[in-house]
Design an enzyme around this catalytic site. Sequence first.
Site, mmCIF file in Angstrom:
data_model
loop_
_atom_site.group_PDB
_atom_site.id
_atom_site.type_symbol
_atom_site.label_atom_id
_atom_site.label_comp_id
_atom_site.label_asym_id
_atom_site.label_seq_id
_atom_site.Cartn_x
_atom_site.Cartn_y
_atom_site.Cartn_z
ATOM 1 N N LYS A 80 0.835 -1.212 0.000
ATOM 2 C CA LYS A 80 0.000 0.000 0.000
ATOM 3 C C LYS A 80 0.869 1.262 0.000
ATOM 4 O O LYS A 80 1.926 1.296 0.636
ATOM 5 C CB LYS A 80 -0.872 -0.038 1.260
ATOM 6 C CG LYS A 80 -1.839 1.126 1.413
ATOM 7 C CD LYS A 80 -2.649 0.945 2.697
ATOM 8 C CE LYS A 80 -3.683 2.038 2.881
ATOM 9 N NZ LYS A 80 -4.572 1.750 4.020
ATOM 10 N N SER A 155 -9.223 2.088 3.017
ATOM 11 C CA SER A 155 -8.302 2.842 2.208
ATOM 12 C C SER A 155 -7.263 1.979 1.481
ATOM 13 O O SER A 155 -6.545 2.488 0.633
ATOM 14 C CB SER A 155 -7.591 3.862 3.106
ATOM 15 O OG SER A 155 -6.867 3.199 4.130
ATOM 16 N N SER A 179 -10.042 -0.395 6.936
ATOM 17 C CA SER A 179 -9.321 -0.158 5.678
ATOM 18 C C SER A 179 -8.677 -1.382 5.037
ATOM 19 O O SER A 179 -8.273 -1.337 3.883
ATOM 20 C CB SER A 179 -8.268 0.931 5.862
ATOM 21 O OG SER A 179 -8.915 2.167 6.055
#
Length: 509
Positions: A80, A155, A179
């Site tokens: 990420k 996210s 997330s």
Amino acid sequence: HPSVNVISILSLPLPELSKKLRDGSLPPEHVFYAYVGKALQIATETNCITEYLQESETQLQKAKLTGKLGLLYGVPVSIKDSINCQGHDSTLGFIKNLNKPAAEDSVVVQVLRRQGAIPFVKTNVPQSLISYDCKNLIFGQTFNPLLYTRSPGGSSGGEGALVGGGGSILGFGTDVGGSLRFPAAFCGICALKPTGNRLSKKGIISGVLGQKAVVAAVGPMAKDVESLALCMRALLCEDMFNLDSTVPPLPFNEEVYSSTQPLRIGYYETDFFTMPSPAMRRAVRETKQLLEDAGHTLVPFELMNVDYMIFNFCIRGMFADGATSFLKTFKGELEKSSVGLFFWLAKSPNWLKTVLSWIAKPFVPRFSDIIRSMRANTVDEVWSLHHEIEGFCHQFIAQWKKLNLDVMLCPMLGPALGIGYPRKLSVAVSYTMLYNVLDFPAGVVPVTMVTDEDEEELKGYQGYFQDWWDRTLAKAFRGSVGLPVAVQCVALPWHEELCLRFMKEVEAL
């Protein structure tokens, strides 16, 4: 290369793939380029990748020469955006963070490399990370690989899309309100949010710095539970404990993970705050039935005061400074439209928030509570809030122990919402955020798909508050036949192995 069967490489589950890489029956470069090719295809379709890590090719060559075979030898992994990789930006979707490469790898990435894994791409996130959609001004909108009109979740949305689309076999994200779990559930894969400090967060950038009320965690995403377990085995090693001495030196407990003892499982179908979609409710019911048939004991668990927890612990906890530090991260940035009203509120003085909250109370009680929760607190108020959260946690554990539970089966928001809906539906994080406030390990496993019957039943969806949010959520769920729906599997703090064992059980059934 004509002799390389890309399709057969991509179809291997992680435990099998890593076994073949380690015993030499699969050359690492074949695996690497198979995944690079697939990742490129998925990135073209979903816009999930922000950067290719060029040095992965050098690492590939080196790995072959050293001959040291870690648990993840030769496995390409995706990372990420907010997890530091040396020489690359961690933008969080902010333009001001461009061309500011990280000086060193985060601890998680260092340990992955020592275990032989090859980080090869970084993936997209929503601006600021405080969202469960996946869009920013630098890289644009990421799409769900299963249906392009849907959000991949966030996210860690780029990870969800890439792993869900088959372009990565193992991905890493973070979770401060769901997330990791949203993208996994929306994209039909598995994820584990560990206890906040089970894996090192050193070198990982968070959306709201310094807040301690809602605990963030870093964790893995993969197609199946066995892959998550292999990943945790690899990460919970001496290297991790030496590189970050604040992480408790608890190696992976094989005995717990491989146990076959029947479990006592708590469960609930709703949190009485966000009304579950028909498919969510059915997912919990069917899973409960299958677990009972397999000899486990299921015990109803009653959730208390979720609305109080959402407004007072989550929103007030994350924005206890009146959202000042959150606003600071947006200074000089362009994209504010998605959080326009939020910004205006955050910037308002306390007295105005109090007045607005009072005016809104009779008409939109939930909105009124949100405004009230966004007041700036004194230090004294923050401390008593932290004290109250501790009390809430102990009370929850006491209720759990009284029922003598091992684990808990819970709903997970789903199916995937349409693009643009998550930003309008921040209240729908209630199912996931509870376990960040409690700091319990929680995993997600896909168990079913939306049926025509679910779609029909949705027509009667009202919600518990029958306000604008409930009506919007009903719209967001519509037209989802065939999309995956997951459940959450939860254990007590530091019991990741038990959580994974329960997830494996659910997945098998």
